[in-house]
Scaffold this active site. Structure first.
Site, mmCIF file in Angstrom:
data_model
loop_
_atom_site.group_PDB
_atom_site.id
_atom_site.type_symbol
_atom_site.label_atom_id
_atom_site.label_comp_id
_atom_site.label_asym_id
_atom_site.label_seq_id
_atom_site.Cartn_x
_atom_site.Cartn_y
_atom_site.Cartn_z
ATOM 1 N N ASN A 14 1.368 -0.913 0.178
ATOM 2 C CA ASN A 14 -0.121 -0.103 -0.479
ATOM 3 C C ASN A 14 0.920 1.032 0.316
ATOM 4 O OD1 ASN A 14 -2.749 -0.589 0.376
ATOM 5 N ND2 ASN A 14 -2.310 -2.091 1.306
ATOM 6 N N ARG A 91 0.262 -1.543 14.954
ATOM 7 C CA ARG A 91 0.195 -1.603 16.273
ATOM 8 C C ARG A 91 -1.137 -0.157 16.301
ATOM 9 N NH1 ARG A 91 2.603 -4.109 19.788
ATOM 10 N NH2 ARG A 91 2.608 -2.304 21.238
ATOM 11 N N HIS A 109 -8.612 -1.119 6.213
ATOM 12 C CA HIS A 109 -8.842 -2.553 6.192
ATOM 13 C C HIS A 109 -9.495 -3.154 5.256
ATOM 14 C CE1 HIS A 109 -10.059 -4.792 9.536
ATOM 15 N NE2 HIS A 109 -11.599 -4.699 9.124
HETATM 16 C C1 GRF Z 1 -3.616 -4.607 4.154
HETATM 17 O O1 GRF Z 1 -4.054 -5.378 3.420
HETATM 18 C C2 GRF Z 1 -4.009 -3.687 5.051
HETATM 19 O O2 GRF Z 1 -4.976 -3.706 4.634
HETATM 20 C C3 GRF Z 1 -4.213 -4.483 6.769
HETATM 21 O O3 GRF Z 1 -2.665 -4.538 6.186
HETATM 22 C C4 GRF Z 1 -2.046 -4.619 4.636
HETATM 23 C C5 GRF Z 1 -0.888 -3.895 4.365
HETATM 24 O O4 GRF Z 1 -0.506 -4.644 3.291
HETATM 25 N N1 GRF Z 1 -3.883 -3.131 7.159
HETATM 26 P P1 GRF Z 1 0.727 -3.847 2.995
HETATM 27 O O5 GRF Z 1 1.864 -3.462 4.031
HETATM 28 O O6 GRF Z 1 0.486 -2.554 2.339
HETATM 29 O O7 GRF Z 1 0.856 -4.299 1.836
#
Ligand code: GRF
Length: 204
Positions: A14, A91, A109
């Site tokens: 992300n 966290r 999420h």
């Molecule tokens: C994602 O699935 C997000 O929705 C959740 O944690 C994961 C993080 O994935 N909060 P990345 O580290 O961004 O690949």
């Protein structure tokens, strides 16, 4: 141009989507600070590759959660962050941090809130499959004191097929996350999000 601070703990896909969206001018902004609470999180490599200031602040080094958060704030403020994005940050933040950046913290999420809240990683997708719902997706929301419960900015959906496993579902949802998070940040950067109670109105 808004300045974006990102909190990570893991692989950072992300974060990558956010960085890319800034670099190709989809988001009128710039990632100015990436902080990981985990030393060897791959997300840090992504920040380095893009010459983004990055820091490790291990939560384990602090007895009090607030002291850990004070360090986060110090770094984010040093870099003049306007928005803090949680991107796989493992966290829970205290009311101290949440209220310091009131309605300036977003989280993503991997399910359709308010269902399947307070679950992480593959557990979310497992719970989704077991529940029998026909659709899942992702939710970008503002962070408030209560976990996974802040005003919802946007959601994207994926169908849950009979032969989906938690792995295939996670992959499908992740693709949508990489669209949804930059979209929400762009709306924020454009000043188009108005919070009205639990609702977020998107101004045209
Ligand atoms: C994602 O699935 C997000 O929705 C959740 O944690 C994961 C993080 O994935 N909060 P990345 O580290 O961004 O690949």
């Amino acid at each position: 141009m808004i300045k974006i601070g990102v909190l990570v703990s893991g692989r950072g896909t992300n974060l990558q989507a956010i960085i890319d969206a800034c670099e190709n001018n989809y988001i009128p902004g710039k990632v100015v600070c990436v902080i990981s609470n985990i030393e060897n999180a791959y997300a840090l490599e992504r920040a380095k590759r893009h010459n983004i200031p990055n820091f490790v602040i291990p939560h384990k080094n602090y007895k009090q959660r607030e002291d850990f958060e004070k360090e986060l704030i110090k770094k984010f403020d040093e870099k003049k962050s306007d928005l803090i994005c949680l991107a796989g940050f493992m966290r829970i933040l205290t009311p101290y941090f949440v209220n310091y950046y009131k309605y300036k913290i977003m989280n993503i999420h991997p399910a359709l809130l308010p269902a399947f809240k307070s679950l992480y990683g593959e557990k979310v997708h497992q719970a989704v499959i077991e529940s029998g719902v026909k659709f899942s997706g992702c939710t970008v929301h503002f962070v408030t004191e209560e976990v996974d419960s802040g005003p919802i900015i946007l959601q994207r959906i994926v169908p849950v097929e009979d032969d989906d496993t938690y792995k295939t579902l996670a992959e499908k949802v992740l693709k949508e996350e990489h669209i949804a998070y930059p979209m929400a940040i762009r709306l924020f950067a454009e000043g188009r999000l108005r919070i009205e109670g639990k609702r977020v109105r998107i101004l045209s």
